[in-house]
Write a protein that holds these residues in place. Structure first.
Motif, PDB file in Angstrom:
ATOM      1  N   ALA A 125      57.615  39.464  63.572  1.00  0.00           N
ATOM      2  CA  ALA A 125      56.775  38.928  64.650  1.00  0.00           C
ATOM      3  C   ALA A 125      55.363  38.640  64.172  1.00  0.00           C
ATOM      4  CB  ALA A 125      56.752  39.892  65.828  1.00  0.00           C
ATOM      5  N   VAL A 126      54.903  39.376  63.166  1.00  0.00           N
ATOM      6  CA  VAL A 126      53.540  39.184  62.667  1.00  0.00           C
ATOM      7  C   VAL A 126      53.340  37.790  62.077  1.00  0.00           C
ATOM      8  CG1 VAL A 126      53.980  40.077  60.334  1.00  0.00           C
ATOM      9  CG2 VAL A 126      51.697  40.306  61.342  1.00  0.00           C
ATOM     10  N   LEU A 160      54.069  37.854  55.185  1.00  0.00           N
ATOM     11  CA  LEU A 160      53.380  36.604  55.507  1.00  0.00           C
ATOM     12  C   LEU A 160      53.536  35.602  54.369  1.00  0.00           C
ATOM     13  CD1 LEU A 160      50.080  38.072  57.007  1.00  0.00           C
ATOM     14  CD2 LEU A 160      51.926  36.957  58.279  1.00  0.00           C
ATOM     15  N   ASP A 161      53.405  36.078  53.129  1.00  0.00           N
ATOM     16  CA  ASP A 161      53.573  35.197  51.963  1.00  0.00           C
ATOM     17  C   ASP A 161      54.970  34.599  51.934  1.00  0.00           C
ATOM     18  OD1 ASP A 161      50.999  35.510  51.068  1.00  0.00           O
ATOM     19  OD2 ASP A 161      51.494  37.015  49.548  1.00  0.00           O
ATOM     20  N   ARG A 162      55.986  35.447  52.131  1.00  0.00           N
ATOM     21  CA  ARG A 162      57.372  34.964  52.074  1.00  0.00           C
ATOM     22  C   ARG A 162      57.651  33.925  53.150  1.00  0.00           C
ATOM     23  NH1 ARG A 162      58.477  40.498  51.327  1.00  0.00           N
ATOM     24  NH2 ARG A 162      59.228  40.673  53.485  1.00  0.00           N
ATOM     25  N   ALA A 163      57.009  34.084  54.306  1.00  0.00           N
ATOM     26  CA  ALA A 163      57.233  33.171  55.423  1.00  0.00           C
ATOM     27  C   ALA A 163      56.385  31.908  55.316  1.00  0.00           C
ATOM     28  CB  ALA A 163      56.928  33.883  56.735  1.00  0.00           C
ATOM     29  N   GLY A 164      55.510  31.853  54.328  1.00  0.00           N
ATOM     30  CA  GLY A 164      54.608  30.707  54.217  1.00  0.00           C
ATOM     31  C   GLY A 164      53.586  30.674  55.341  1.00  0.00           C
ATOM     32  N   HIS A 166      49.932  31.582  57.019  1.00  0.00           N
ATOM     33  CA  HIS A 166      48.576  31.713  56.482  1.00  0.00           C
ATOM     34  C   HIS A 166      47.573  32.025  57.590  1.00  0.00           C
ATOM     35  CE1 HIS A 166      50.061  30.215  52.668  1.00  0.00           C
ATOM     36  NE2 HIS A 166      50.634  29.218  53.310  1.00  0.00           N
ATOM     37  N   PRO A 167      47.722  33.166  58.262  1.00  0.00           N
ATOM     38  CA  PRO A 167      46.737  33.534  59.286  1.00  0.00           C
ATOM     39  C   PRO A 167      45.416  33.937  58.648  1.00  0.00           C
ATOM     40  CG  PRO A 167      48.205  35.365  58.883  1.00  0.00           C
ATOM     41  CD  PRO A 167      48.738  34.215  58.069  1.00  0.00           C
ATOM     42  N   ALA A 168      44.365  33.889  59.435  1.00  0.00           N
ATOM     43  CA  ALA A 168      43.088  34.450  58.983  1.00  0.00           C
ATOM     44  C   ALA A 168      43.233  35.965  58.877  1.00  0.00           C
ATOM     45  CB  ALA A 168      41.985  34.086  59.965  1.00  0.00           C
ATOM     46  N   LEU A 169      42.742  36.532  57.788  1.00  0.00           N
ATOM     47  CA  LEU A 169      42.804  37.975  57.560  1.00  0.00           C
ATOM     48  C   LEU A 169      41.405  38.549  57.710  1.00  0.00           C
ATOM     49  CD1 LEU A 169      45.067  37.982  54.360  1.00  0.00           C
ATOM     50  CD2 LEU A 169      45.801  38.190  56.753  1.00  0.00           C
ATOM     51  N   VAL A 170      41.242  39.457  58.662  1.00  0.00           N
ATOM     52  CA  VAL A 170      39.919  39.991  58.995  1.00  0.00           C
ATOM     53  C   VAL A 170      39.995  41.506  59.018  1.00  0.00           C
ATOM     54  CG1 VAL A 170      38.083  40.066  60.731  1.00  0.00           C
ATOM     55  CG2 VAL A 170      39.373  37.941  60.367  1.00  0.00           C
ATOM     56  N   VAL A 171      38.980  42.171  58.453  1.00  0.00           N
ATOM     57  CA  VAL A 171      38.916  43.628  58.462  1.00  0.00           C
ATOM     58  C   VAL A 171      37.643  44.071  59.190  1.00  0.00           C
ATOM     59  CG1 VAL A 171      37.822  43.726  56.185  1.00  0.00           C
ATOM     60  CG2 VAL A 171      39.052  45.718  57.039  1.00  0.00           C
ATOM     61  N   LEU A 172      37.757  45.147  59.975  1.00  0.00           N
ATOM     62  CA  LEU A 172      36.633  45.695  60.731  1.00  0.00           C
ATOM     63  C   LEU A 172      36.175  46.984  60.060  1.00  0.00           C
ATOM     64  CD1 LEU A 172      38.148  45.344  64.317  1.00  0.00           C
ATOM     65  CD2 LEU A 172      36.773  43.668  63.077  1.00  0.00           C
ATOM     66  N   LEU A 173      34.883  47.073  59.720  1.00  0.00           N
ATOM     67  CA  LEU A 173      34.378  48.220  58.970  1.00  0.00           C
ATOM     68  C   LEU A 173      32.987  48.623  59.441  1.00  0.00           C
ATOM     69  CD1 LEU A 173      35.295  47.169  55.295  1.00  0.00           C
ATOM     70  CD2 LEU A 173      36.538  48.788  56.749  1.00  0.00           C
ATOM     71  N   TYR A 174      32.575  49.806  58.998  1.00  0.00           N
ATOM     72  CA  TYR A 174      31.179  50.215  59.131  1.00  0.00           C
ATOM     73  C   TYR A 174      30.366  49.516  58.040  1.00  0.00           C
ATOM     74  CZ  TYR A 174      33.030  53.952  62.098  1.00  0.00           C
ATOM     75  OH  TYR A 174      33.662  54.663  63.092  1.00  0.00           O
ATOM     76  N   ASP A 175      29.062  49.403  58.253  1.00  0.00           N
ATOM     77  CA  ASP A 175      28.212  48.682  57.298  1.00  0.00           C
ATOM     78  C   ASP A 175      28.290  49.271  55.889  1.00  0.00           C
ATOM     79  OD1 ASP A 175      27.032  46.649  58.939  1.00  0.00           O
ATOM     80  OD2 ASP A 175      25.835  48.201  59.905  1.00  0.00           O
ATOM     81  N   THR A 176      28.349  50.587  55.774  1.00  0.00           N
ATOM     82  CA  THR A 176      28.331  51.234  54.462  1.00  0.00           C
ATOM     83  C   THR A 176      29.630  51.050  53.689  1.00  0.00           C
ATOM     84  OG1 THR A 176      29.049  53.312  55.480  1.00  0.00           O
ATOM     85  CG2 THR A 176      26.680  52.986  55.196  1.00  0.00           C
TER      86      THR A 176
END
Length: 205
Positions: A125-126, A160-164, A166-176
């Motif tokens: 589903a992803v 995702l690679d196998r399925a071809g 190409h969604p945007a990949l975003v990570v949420l983090l603290y500043d440090t």
């Protein structure tokens, strides 16, 4: 390439311990404030603003909070998919229908996770997502992400690679947690952007 893997993994384990120690020292007020700020910044991110389907996750413990963002995405009409951990550490997915659609699941000796309580849509589903929010502990100047080491999101990226897809990949983090460099192995993939309380940084993923 085998030597790279043997060298990188001990370094990753050490860095994970260090970043987790800092996170665990954060006060509840700092964590909550980070969640509100991240929701405001990420909500206006073009990759999320135009996404019809977003694969996200429910933060736990001292992770940068995601719940305000999940509700903001759903309120504007996006379909939000959340992961459910499988016994082999792969991820199934279900749709987020608001706070009442979550169940607290204890996976053996691991941390309890909040997962969708409704219909399971399958690991593939992803591949329908326009944007994937990835959990992490750090990201470096190349966009390489340091995860927790369970391998669940390595499987997601490989799928995702196998399925071809190409969604945007975003990570949420603290500043440090935006650093000069983290150890990387051959299977690691860079993200496109990191969102922290102080702003957004993009990478040429």
């Amino acid at each position: 390439m085998e030597n790279v893997g043997r060298t990188a993994e001990p370094d990753k384990r050490r860095l994970r311990r260090e970043f987790l120690a800092v996170r665990n020292g954060l006060t509840a007020d700092v964590v909550a404030g980070t969640g509100r700020t991240l929701a405001e910044r990420a909500r206006d991110l073009p990759e999320l603003a135009r996404a019809r389907t977003v694969a996200a996750y429910v933060s736990v413990g001292s992770e940068p909070p995601t719940r305000a963002l999940l509700d903001a995405l759903r309120a504007r009409g996006a379909r939000v998919l959340l992961p459910a951990l499988l016994p082999d550490n792969d991820l199934d997915w279900g749709e987020y229908g608001g706070p009442d659609s979550l169940a607290r699941i204890q996976h053996g000796g691991k941390m309890a996770l909040f997962e969708p309580s409704g219909e399971r849509l399958g690991p593939d589903a992803v591949t329908s997502a326009d944007c994937v929010l990835l959990p992490g502990l750090a990201v470096d100047g190349r966009g390489m992400r340091l995860g927790r080491g369970g391998g669940s999101y390595d499987r997601v990226l490989a799928r995702l690679d196998r399925a071809g897809a190409h969604p945007a990949l975003v990570v949420l983090l603290y500043d440090t947690e935006v650093v000069d460099r983290v150890p990387a192995e051959a299977h690691d993939r860079p993200v496109h952007a990191v969102v922290t309380p102080s702003g957004v940084r993009r990478f040429r993923a």
